[in-house]
Motif scaffolding. Structure first.
Motif, short mmCIF file in Angstrom:
data_model
loop_
_atom_site.label_atom_id
_atom_site.label_comp_id
_atom_site.label_asym_id
_atom_site.label_seq_id
_atom_site.Cartn_x
_atom_site.Cartn_y
_atom_site.Cartn_z
N ASP A 1 0.83 -1.23 0.00
CA ASP A 1 0.00 0.00 0.00
C ASP A 1 0.86 1.27 0.00
N SER A 2 2.01 1.20 -0.62
CA SER A 2 2.90 2.38 -0.60
C SER A 2 2.30 3.57 -1.35
N ALA A 3 2.65 4.74 -0.87
CA ALA A 3 2.30 5.98 -1.57
C ALA A 3 3.56 6.53 -2.22
N VAL A 4 3.47 6.79 -3.52
CA VAL A 4 4.63 7.14 -4.34
C VAL A 4 4.46 8.55 -4.89
N LEU A 5 5.45 9.40 -4.65
CA LEU A 5 5.46 10.74 -5.24
C LEU A 5 6.29 10.71 -6.51
N THR A 6 5.75 11.27 -7.59
CA THR A 6 6.47 11.29 -8.86
C THR A 6 6.69 12.72 -9.33
N LYS B 1 -0.59 4.01 -4.19
CA LYS B 1 -1.23 5.32 -4.32
C LYS B 1 -0.18 6.25 -4.93
N PHE B 2 -0.60 7.01 -5.94
CA PHE B 2 0.34 7.90 -6.60
C PHE B 2 -0.01 9.37 -6.37
N TYR B 3 1.01 10.14 -6.03
CA TYR B 3 0.90 11.60 -6.04
C TYR B 3 1.79 12.10 -7.16
N CYS B 4 1.22 12.80 -8.10
CA CYS B 4 1.98 13.28 -9.24
C CYS B 4 2.12 14.80 -9.17
N ALA B 5 3.36 15.28 -9.01
CA ALA B 5 3.59 16.73 -9.08
C ALA B 5 3.28 17.16 -10.52
N GLU B 6 2.52 18.23 -10.68
CA GLU B 6 1.99 18.54 -12.01
C GLU B 6 3.10 18.87 -13.03
N THR B 7 4.22 19.42 -12.52
CA THR B 7 5.40 19.69 -13.35
C THR B 7 5.17 20.77 -14.40
#
Lengths: 349, 349
Positions: free
Chosen positions: B161-166, B189-195
């Motif tokens: 159940d890791s949460a990953v920031l990209t 779970k993914f958190y995507c910085a909008e970039t």
């Protein structure tokens, strides 16, 4: 008092913030400026509440808008009995102040004052609309004048060629800093973090700095570390939405991480503003979580695919240890030493 | 080798990256996806160079585009003498590889290989177009397969159940991570910085994650500190545009500051990718400074007022001390211990 918005950029002139006239309040739509120069016309105080909640205006704009909104409320109920007018104004005061949760504390100070002014006029048989309107302008003058005092301390920190990093749009302090720096012929260079999702830095702060003739460069919010490592930046400064008595600062989302990055690169962070009496510590701060749809869009264009979620904290909280000083109208205080200010605070609203 | 793009999201399937067919190369326009699904059709290799320079495709997309561009170059000169064909291909190889300065090193490895393949076919009297095209697909298969090996090490680091920031869009590694995690039924779970400025995180990475069924949340680039303080984030990971032999990582602007923030909040940063042989240290990295107009706009809407300048470094450099590990196809290395990898490197392009 003389109007205090002389020689300020377009955005800072009172008529371009929020203005009551002839039964309506016009609010400059800061969501789209300078792409378009449009004003949202409110014909009831509820329209004003809605406009604030929808961020038609932000930063210090809502403080003017709620005052003008109270004048509009007085206009709306002008044909009622005195008692009904007072009740109507009381209700308007509450609703306007609570348009956005994080700033309800400061907003209610303004709307309650407008209420008292209106009530007094009604009881004396005078015109409450004009009384509230003039009092709102007085408040603006006092706020601008107070912020000019704050700006003096900030300008004193800057050398003749300082490079200043800004976040979001500090409104009054931005205008006063620019006016004073121009008067003192300081050749400042500004870097404005664009401040997603609404780009207030790119659209508002940068517009003011450039309009006043300063060298102005916008960076995207993810260029801060690159900037601090590769360019000369002397100071990071921002306004605050809340300053607690023990030195925690709430400001537009993104401020906190710039403060962390500035610590890493030894760039001092100075907050401008007056401490909020009664906000004891960070637990007293409510962070408004806004509708994520708003940050997945720009100018009504949805950026993301279906099933992609967003998250939208409007503000973040910077702890005192990242703040070099809090610049008030009575000097610069270390965040942990605000008690010195609080012994004799200015109540400027 | 079997095509390695099976069960991958739309963006990772070969035809949707860059594809040569019948005298033209179609490149998915990543600048606008998923708002619109459009392909840019190139009828000369120079069009391909231009498309790469204009960032129609980015991340690993250009590596495919230059291969397909070389096939197109072979098509363009097909009626010339063998000598002229070879000279034309040589020139195309140089021009395609140098479409963008920061990645010229890696790109030339690909175009030089295509050149050799094409030259060999020409000298043997075989069809150089098909030879280059098939070799480009072979390269894609090898790259996807290599990155699947990288992804295995990354997936092993993650719990169920890791949460990953990209950050930005790591392309192949993103696809492989998602395919493997899905196979292993990991509920990431993914958190995507909008970039910013092109929103590759919001538009590309987030689209892939959501398409593959994962819980996906986009944040603006200025919400990173807030996220790390307030939500569970287990790991930050990004691909790299360059990994020097001594562990400096060039990646999309913004990566460096996320790495600094992750250090502050004790979130490990893992870089995926293979070290660049011959890139000794950070001095060997050229950071491409792009036209600032591009970051003052979004979707052709100019955000800023007149006289406001911009600045646009495409990449930044993260030093080894901020990197927990570099995940290669042969295991995870500390950035200062890449020599272990470099003794026996994989040449996957």
């Amino acid at each position: 008092m003389k109007r205090q918005d002389y020689d300020l950029p377009y955005l800072l002139r009172y008529e371009n913030v929020a203005w009551y006239e002839d039964g309506q309040v016009s609010i400059l739509d800061r969501r789209i400026y300078p792409i378009k120069k449009e004003k949202v016309v409110c014909r009831s105080y509820s329209d004003v509440t809605k406009a604030i909640a929808e961020m038609v205006t932000q930063s210090a704009g809502p403080y003017t808008a709620v005052g003008m909104g109270m004048a509009l409320a007085a206009y709306e109920c002008r044909k009622e009995s005195s008692e009904n007018q007072i009740n109507f104004l009381k209700e308007a005061s509450y609703n306007l102040a609570n348009a956005r949760p994080t700033t309800a504390n400061r907003m209610s100070l303004i709307t309650e004052k407008s209420f008292e002014i209106g009530k007094e006029a009604i009881l004396k048989g005078e015109n409450p609309i004009e009384a509230i309107r003039l009092d709102t302008i007085d408040s603006l003058n006092r706020r601008y004048s107070t912020m000019e005092n704050v700006a003096k301390y900030l300008v004193n920190l800057l050398s003749s060629d300082s490079a200043v990093l800004t976040q979001c749009y500090g409104e009054t302090i931005v205008g006063m800093l620019l006016r004073l720096a121009k008067q003192e012929k300081k050749d400042l260079k500004f870097y404005c973090a664009e401040t997603r999702p609404y780009f207030q830095g790119a659209r508002l702060t940068a517009s003011c700095c450039a309009e006043m003739g300063f060298d102005t460069t916008v960076i995207t919010d993810n260029m801060v570390a690159w900037l601090l490592e590769n360019e000369k930046v002397d100071i990071f400064t921002s306004a605050a939405d809340t300053i607690t008595e023990n030195g925690y600062v709430t400001n537009k989302i993104g401020t906190y991480q710039i403060a962390i990055l500035c610590e890493k690169f030894n760039v001092p962070y100075y907050v401008t503003g007056l401490p909020d009496i009664g906000k004891k510590d960070r637990d007293s701060i409510v962070i408004e979580m806004r509708d994520p749809e708003q940050m997945l869009k720009f100018l009504d264009i949805k950026i993301t695919d279906k099933n992609v979620k967003g998250i939208y904290p409007s503000f973040d909280i910077t702890p005192p240890e990242l703040i070099k000083g809090i610049i008030t109208d009575k000097g610069i205080f270390k965040p942990e030493e605000l008690s010195g200010y609080l012994k004799n605070p200015t109540k400027f609203y």
